[in-house]
Design an enzyme around this catalytic site. Structure first.
Site, short mmCIF file in Angstrom:
data_model
loop_
_atom_site.label_atom_id
_atom_site.label_comp_id
_atom_site.label_asym_id
_atom_site.label_seq_id
_atom_site.Cartn_x
_atom_site.Cartn_y
_atom_site.Cartn_z
N ASP A 99 -4.74 3.70 -1.96
CA ASP A 99 -5.83 4.08 -1.06
C ASP A 99 -6.31 5.48 -1.38
O ASP A 99 -5.59 6.46 -1.17
CB ASP A 99 -5.36 4.03 0.40
N MET A 147 -11.69 -5.51 5.58
CA MET A 147 -10.82 -4.67 6.41
C MET A 147 -10.49 -5.42 7.69
O MET A 147 -11.39 -5.94 8.36
CB MET A 147 -11.51 -3.35 6.77
N GLY A 183 -1.07 1.80 9.64
CA GLY A 183 -0.34 1.65 10.89
C GLY A 183 -1.18 1.22 12.09
O GLY A 183 -0.73 1.32 13.23
N HIS A 192 -8.32 1.15 -3.96
CA HIS A 192 -9.24 0.98 -2.83
C HIS A 192 -9.89 2.33 -2.54
O HIS A 192 -9.25 3.22 -1.96
CB HIS A 192 -8.45 0.45 -1.62
N GLY A 240 -2.88 -3.91 9.02
CA GLY A 240 -2.06 -4.61 10.01
C GLY A 240 -1.46 -5.91 9.52
O GLY A 240 -1.05 -6.75 10.33
N SER A 267 0.84 -1.20 0.00
CA SER A 267 0.00 0.00 0.00
C SER A 267 0.87 1.24 0.00
O SER A 267 1.65 1.46 0.94
CB SER A 267 -0.90 0.01 1.23
N MET A 324 -8.88 8.31 -0.35
CA MET A 324 -9.75 8.71 0.76
C MET A 324 -10.22 10.14 0.54
O MET A 324 -9.43 10.99 0.11
CB MET A 324 -8.99 8.63 2.08
N GLY A 351 -9.33 3.93 7.09
CA GLY A 351 -9.04 5.36 7.24
C GLY A 351 -7.58 5.71 7.46
O GLY A 351 -7.12 6.74 6.99
N MET A 373 -12.06 4.66 -0.60
CA MET A 373 -12.75 4.92 0.67
C MET A 373 -13.40 6.29 0.51
O MET A 373 -12.94 7.30 1.06
CB MET A 373 -11.75 4.87 1.83
N ASP A 407 -6.89 -6.29 4.50
CA ASP A 407 -6.24 -4.97 4.46
C ASP A 407 -6.22 -4.39 5.87
O ASP A 407 -7.28 -4.12 6.44
CB ASP A 407 -7.03 -4.07 3.50
N HIS A 444 -1.31 -1.31 -4.17
CA HIS A 444 -2.58 -0.93 -3.53
C HIS A 444 -2.59 0.59 -3.35
O HIS A 444 -1.70 1.17 -2.73
CB HIS A 444 -2.67 -1.64 -2.18
C1 DX5 Z 1 -6.29 1.95 5.51
C2 DX5 Z 1 -5.91 1.41 4.17
C3 DX5 Z 1 -4.83 0.41 4.17
C4 DX5 Z 1 -3.53 0.82 4.81
C5 DX5 Z 1 -2.96 -0.39 5.48
O1 DX5 Z 1 -7.62 2.33 5.55
O2 DX5 Z 1 -7.01 0.82 3.51
O3 DX5 Z 1 -4.59 -0.05 2.84
O4 DX5 Z 1 -2.60 1.34 3.91
O5 DX5 Z 1 -1.84 -0.01 6.17
P1 DX5 Z 1 -1.05 -0.99 7.15
O6 DX5 Z 1 -0.59 -2.14 6.30
O7 DX5 Z 1 0.05 -0.14 7.64
O8 DX5 Z 1 -2.01 -1.42 8.20
ZN ZN Z 2 -6.54 -0.09 1.57
#
Ligand code: DX5
Ligand code: ZN
Length: 226
Positions: free
Chosen positions: A37, A139, A147, A68, A179, A11, A39, A144, A70, A177, A35
């Site tokens: 993201d 998820m 980390g 992705h 952690g 990501s 938002m 959002g 959001m 997606d 990936h």
């Molecule tokens: C958060 C994103 C994720 C994010 C995951 O809403 O959808 O794709 O980048 O980040 P890590 O892998 O650090 O949890």
């Molecule tokens: Zn994502």
């Protein structure tokens, strides 16, 4: 039919946004998908990048894009990402009043169609929609922010979706997606996931490409277990 090999999708949310092209190239040859993201500061409180950035980045790397979204009102925006050459475009079920019709539009525009389920949404009401989709993103955090800590309880949804897909002989990638790291990827694979998004675990590593290969190796071993 043999099990598909795992997909690892770094990501770029965890990458350096001032050097996006370089950061994408750092995982070329190792990552299956990149990936992205998106938002909008409405569906989620955070704000990242939109179509112009994705269009520019598309020209800078050969890795297929896993977008992705959001965002609110995906019907208005999602087809633009397919037109921009995204391989897969995923939107949230919580933001859509007619997911099946939008999935059709995405496929007609040449992309795979993805449905995303956020942390507080249960999967059961949506299982019957899965034949219209190529990917299901579950998820394993609250959408959002990167980390966050992986939530193992979300794997019940992965297992339910995998059971449903198997029973219906669906060709469905189930993506997790949030952690995902060396410590968590095996349990997600064992639950039935076969696509793995990893932000922090890839881009905070000394060698991002090596981190991707390592994650794929762990997932492949876990998926091969009976
Ligand atoms: C958060 C994103 C994720 C994010 C995951 O809403 O959808 O794709 O980048 O980040 P890590 O892998 O650090 O949890
Ligand atoms: Zn994502």
């Amino acid at each position: 039919m043999s099990a598909p090999s795992p997909v690892v999708a770094p990501s770029i949310l965890a990458a350096d946004f001032a050097r996006l092209a370089e950061e994408a190239r750092a995982v070329e040859g190792a990552a299956d998908w990149l990936h992205v993201d998106v938002m909008d500061n409405h569906f989620v409180p955070n704000l990242t990048i939109g179509l112009p950035v994705v269009q520019s980045l598309r020209a800078a790397t050969t890795i297929p894009f896993d977008v992705h979204l959001m965002i609110e009102d995906p019907r208005r925006w999602a087809p633009g990402y397919a037109d921009a050459g995204a391989y897969n475009v995923t939107f949230h079920v919580e933001a859509s009043d007619d997911p099946v019709s939008l999935a059709k539009d995405l496929r007609a525009a040449g992309a795979k169609a993805g449905l995303a389920i956020d942390r507080d949404t249960s999967i059961e009401p949506y299982l019957d929609l899965l034949p219209s989709f190529d990917t299901l993103l579950i998820m394993t955090i609250k959408a959002g922010f990167g980390g966050q800590k992986f939530l193992p309880a979300m794997l019940d949804k992965v297992a339910a979706a995998r059971r449903h897909a198997r029973a219906g002989h669906l060709e469905l990638r189930i993506e997790v997606d949030g952690g995902i790291a060396e410590e968590t990827i095996a349990q997600a694979a064992e639950a039935g996931a076969d696509a793995f998004v990893a932000g922090t675990a890839v881009y905070s590593a000394q060698d991002p490409a090596e981190a991707v290969r390592k994650l794929r190796g762990i997932a492949a071993r876990a998926m091969a277990e009976p």
